[in-house]
Scaffold this motif. Sequence first.
Motif, short mmCIF file in Angstrom:
data_model
loop_
_atom_site.label_atom_id
_atom_site.label_comp_id
_atom_site.label_asym_id
_atom_site.label_seq_id
_atom_site.Cartn_x
_atom_site.Cartn_y
_atom_site.Cartn_z
N ARG A 74 0.47 -1.20 -0.18
CA ARG A 74 -0.26 0.27 -0.27
C ARG A 74 1.15 1.06 -0.12
O ARG A 74 2.06 1.58 0.88
CB ARG A 74 -1.03 -0.13 1.00
N GLY A 104 -3.88 -7.65 3.77
CA GLY A 104 -2.40 -6.93 3.95
C GLY A 104 -2.28 -5.89 3.49
O GLY A 104 -1.49 -5.05 3.32
N PRO A 240 -6.85 -5.00 11.97
CA PRO A 240 -7.38 -3.59 12.89
C PRO A 240 -7.30 -2.85 11.97
O PRO A 240 -8.26 -1.03 12.16
CB PRO A 240 -6.04 -3.30 13.19
N ARG B 60 2.06 0.51 8.53
CA ARG B 60 1.79 -0.79 7.57
C ARG B 60 1.62 -1.01 6.42
O ARG B 60 0.31 -1.34 5.74
CB ARG B 60 1.13 -1.76 8.88
N PRO B 61 2.95 -0.49 5.21
CA PRO B 61 2.37 -0.68 3.91
C PRO B 61 2.17 -2.15 3.50
O PRO B 61 1.53 -2.44 2.87
CB PRO B 61 4.12 -0.91 3.48
N TYR B 62 2.64 -3.35 4.20
CA TYR B 62 1.93 -4.53 4.43
C TYR B 62 1.67 -4.92 5.62
O TYR B 62 2.34 -5.03 6.49
CB TYR B 62 3.01 -5.61 3.68
N GLY B 63 0.06 -5.54 5.83
CA GLY B 63 -0.56 -5.44 7.54
C GLY B 63 -0.84 -6.33 7.69
O GLY B 63 -0.25 -7.80 7.30
N THR B 64 -0.60 -6.71 9.25
CA THR B 64 -1.17 -7.92 10.04
C THR B 64 -1.92 -7.77 10.58
O THR B 64 -2.76 -6.82 11.04
CB THR B 64 0.26 -7.77 10.39
N PRO B 65 -2.41 -9.13 11.19
CA PRO B 65 -3.21 -8.86 12.51
C PRO B 65 -3.15 -8.52 13.69
O PRO B 65 -2.10 -7.74 13.88
CB PRO B 65 -3.17 -10.87 12.06
N SER B 66 -4.75 -8.47 14.10
CA SER B 66 -4.30 -7.51 15.49
C SER B 66 -3.45 -8.16 16.16
O SER B 66 -2.97 -9.73 16.34
CB SER B 66 -5.84 -7.93 16.43
N ARG B 67 -3.02 -7.67 17.17
CA ARG B 67 -1.78 -7.82 18.37
C ARG B 67 -2.98 -9.15 19.22
O ARG B 67 -2.54 -9.75 20.17
CB ARG B 67 -1.88 -7.33 19.26
N PHE B 68 -4.01 -8.91 19.25
CA PHE B 68 -4.97 -10.39 20.22
C PHE B 68 -5.92 -11.03 19.41
O PHE B 68 -5.89 -12.39 19.77
CB PHE B 68 -6.39 -9.47 20.65
N GLU B 69 -4.72 -11.70 17.87
CA GLU B 69 -5.06 -12.76 17.43
C GLU B 69 -3.86 -13.68 17.14
O GLU B 69 -3.48 -14.34 16.35
CB GLU B 69 -5.28 -12.50 16.36
N VAL B 73 -2.54 -18.87 14.28
CA VAL B 73 -0.80 -19.53 14.04
C VAL B 73 -1.07 -21.23 13.31
O VAL B 73 -1.25 -21.42 13.78
CB VAL B 73 0.32 -19.36 14.61
N PRO B 102 -6.36 -17.72 4.51
CA PRO B 102 -5.28 -17.11 4.60
C PRO B 102 -3.85 -17.03 4.01
O PRO B 102 -3.86 -18.09 4.74
CB PRO B 102 -5.14 -15.93 5.87
N GLY B 104 -1.42 -16.69 4.51
CA GLY B 104 -0.04 -16.73 6.03
C GLY B 104 -0.55 -17.89 7.18
O GLY B 104 0.15 -18.08 7.74
N LEU B 105 -1.48 -19.11 6.90
CA LEU B 105 -2.53 -19.92 7.94
C LEU B 105 -2.34 -20.55 6.87
O LEU B 105 -3.05 -21.98 7.67
CB LEU B 105 -3.37 -19.17 8.15
#
Lengths: 424, 424
Positions: A74, A104, A240, B60-69, B73, B102, B104-105
């Motif tokens: 992005r 992402g 998020p 975050r040019p490339y996003g990642t999941p929430s820290r609560f998730e 994995v 996803p 990543g999973l």
Amino acid sequence: MTSSKTSPALSRRRFLGAATAAGAGLAAAGSARAEAPKPDPLITDVQDWNRYLGEGVDKRPYGTPSRFEKHVVRRDVSWLTASPESSVNFTPLHELDGIITPSGLCFERHHGGIADIDPASHRLMIHGLVDKPLVFTMEDIKRMPRENRVHFLECAANSGMEWRGAQLNGCQFTHGMVHNVMYTGVPLRVLLAEAGLKPNAKWLMLEGADASGMNRSLPVEKALDDVLIAFAMNGEALRPEQGYPLRAVIPGWEGNLWVKWLRRIEVGDMPWQAREETSKYTDLLADGRSRRFTFFMDAKSVVTNPSPQAPLKHKGSNVLSGLAWSGRGTIKRVDVTLDGGRNWQHARIDGPVLEKSLTRFYVDFDWNGQPLLIQSRAMDSTGYVQPTKEELRKIRGTNSIYHNNGIQTWHVKANGETENVEIG
Amino acid sequence: MTSSKTSPALSRRRFLGAATAAGAGLAAAGSARAEAPKPDPLITDVQDWNRYLGEGVDKRPYGTPSRFEKHVVRRDVSWLTASPESSVNFTPLHELDGIITPSGLCFERHHGGIADIDPASHRLMIHGLVDKPLVFTMEDIKRMPRENRVHFLECAANSGMEWRGAQLNGCQFTHGMVHNVMYTGVPLRVLLAEAGLKPNAKWLMLEGADASGMNRSLPVEKALDDVLIAFAMNGEALRPEQGYPLRAVIPGWEGNLWVKWLRRIEVGDMPWQAREETSKYTDLLADGRSRRFTFFMDAKSVVTNPSPQAPLKHKGSNVLSGLAWSGRGTIKRVDVTLDGGRNWQHARIDGPVLEKSLTRFYVDFDWNGQPLLIQSRAMDSTGYVQPTKEELRKIRGTNSIYHNNGIQTWHVKANGETENVEIG
């Protein structure tokens, strides 16, 4: 085992023609012929990745893209806005394919930055003109019947800079405020049925739990039709920046309505006249009047490749690729011209064609090196045909930055470089 | 603006019943009634995320999941294998929804670790019984006509530990060697047409560019049918652990055939008898004979929620969720039992139902706290019905670890805890 001998002669395949000589030659390893082509070390040499063990399965519990894809990101325009917390970045459409946008890479638009919400502490309240005001935990919502649907989300201001002429050199910037994911959520009609709408309930107000408390008014008819209160995207929890843990999905309608970090739905009998539907997200016409509550995202398309960030590199066979979408239904047809509108051809639509979803199209074509003027034109299931920018300007003037679904033109030069232009 | 006053009385919604008292009460802020319920500070207090600006669009040019998730994995079993480079990890099915996994999973299975390939240096060679041996660069391949399709990939050894009885306590481990993504690639038949198959061409050998040089034999009929040579998954470039920059997609057939980091396709008239189709990926029967080239992944299903890693937490309304798939077509029906097979009901299938793709099903049910024995049974478009484990064992014995598509049973106890069991 069958013979693995191969012809030592340099071969060309019909499909890609002569333009790929460098890559297309089969190395003549072991050939005694004096005129054999020079072996390509990329074929004859064993690469490091074939020689050494790679990373194991214990290294990345949550995977990330290849280090050779660092350019696929992005891109934000924080320099253009008051702050990065109230700004936007753009989906790299020219680097993507198919119809699913990787989570992402879904563009972001925030008004007070990304709310960093602990889902255990998040609540959704429904109140106002209802029989029983209710508060839902996330666990409550996940115990109600859910649905899965793929929908595009487009910012009403997508392509907004183009109202006054070709401005931005790349479809990431002209069209990158759109993304398309599979959502999982509870139909809003199910939640409203729990609360019970009073007879005079006509409008809802949706409010986010972010620092801006972003809110918008939504007609009850749409809420009872196809709106989802979503907790997952592309299979996993919402990201998020896309409203974790809960967002509104308002299929086919402008992105600003899809309230993120959703914490409150108030039921009333009139729209709220919120900031985002009075000073913003209204379409100022040439005579000073404004169109308001212009919810629908009309049929639109864009050629993502070639485009300014993805020039043509080879003569001969090439793939033209693009996206089409409509907030009013499915995409029925996409026409493409390579010569500025003199000749049009039907594009090949490929992959699932879903309701209010991005739809992928291709034109497989040969390029002989002549300049091109490329346009695409979408038609949706209602029969509506995407207009030219000039047709739009005649009706709506050039004051607005919203709801520009005009036909985009890319000019491919003889050297393959591609630029954003307008043609009469 | 309409009234935003809400009833001060504590309300309960019909749908979730009394079990959600803690979360479902609407706080009576401002109420003068002495008997008003205690206000929930999560509703009456302004949370930090509503008080302070969050992260901007430039972070975050490339996003990642929430820290609560962080618990969502892939989980590996490197402790069980010779090395993490020749091991496996598992998709967290119980944390996912919809049908898109996803990227990543998506579970991983490598034989020599992840090849870290520079796409500019990658080549695909097609040779053997062809008219013209060819070598393709990645740019060559991206100039040929491409298609988009959603397909499941299941390891033939998925559920393999269950042949001899219930072993692993979680559907991530019993069924997590499956994922489902949208692929973009060139049909293999297009590439083979460029090279030109000789009349005696019957089998192909696909070989990877990783340190193990993983290879498998594939019948020409399948290659000419629906095989894709894919460069993208879920819209973006393949992930490194999924074969970046190029992999084979062999719809409906066992995952081991989907050669990653694909560098070579040799055309022959017999199978190659590679390691992965002789000592491995054969099904040893009770009498000592082996079934070989057992390509198809037959119809299968699993309830992902509830399951051992996702116990029931509430009485009253609940959502049972699961996945069904078939390597022979589409999913026509899924039946679910809550009482170990005495009563069956049709599950609600939701979202796109695609060919050789995961398909999502739900049963919306009320739980009164009694123990449950949950099973699901898939039927595909050929009329094939998923068998019980006992039916499978009668025919194939218990020597093999491959192609176990038997019905899975979860035992939900009165306290909601769920375990992997077998019932007669």
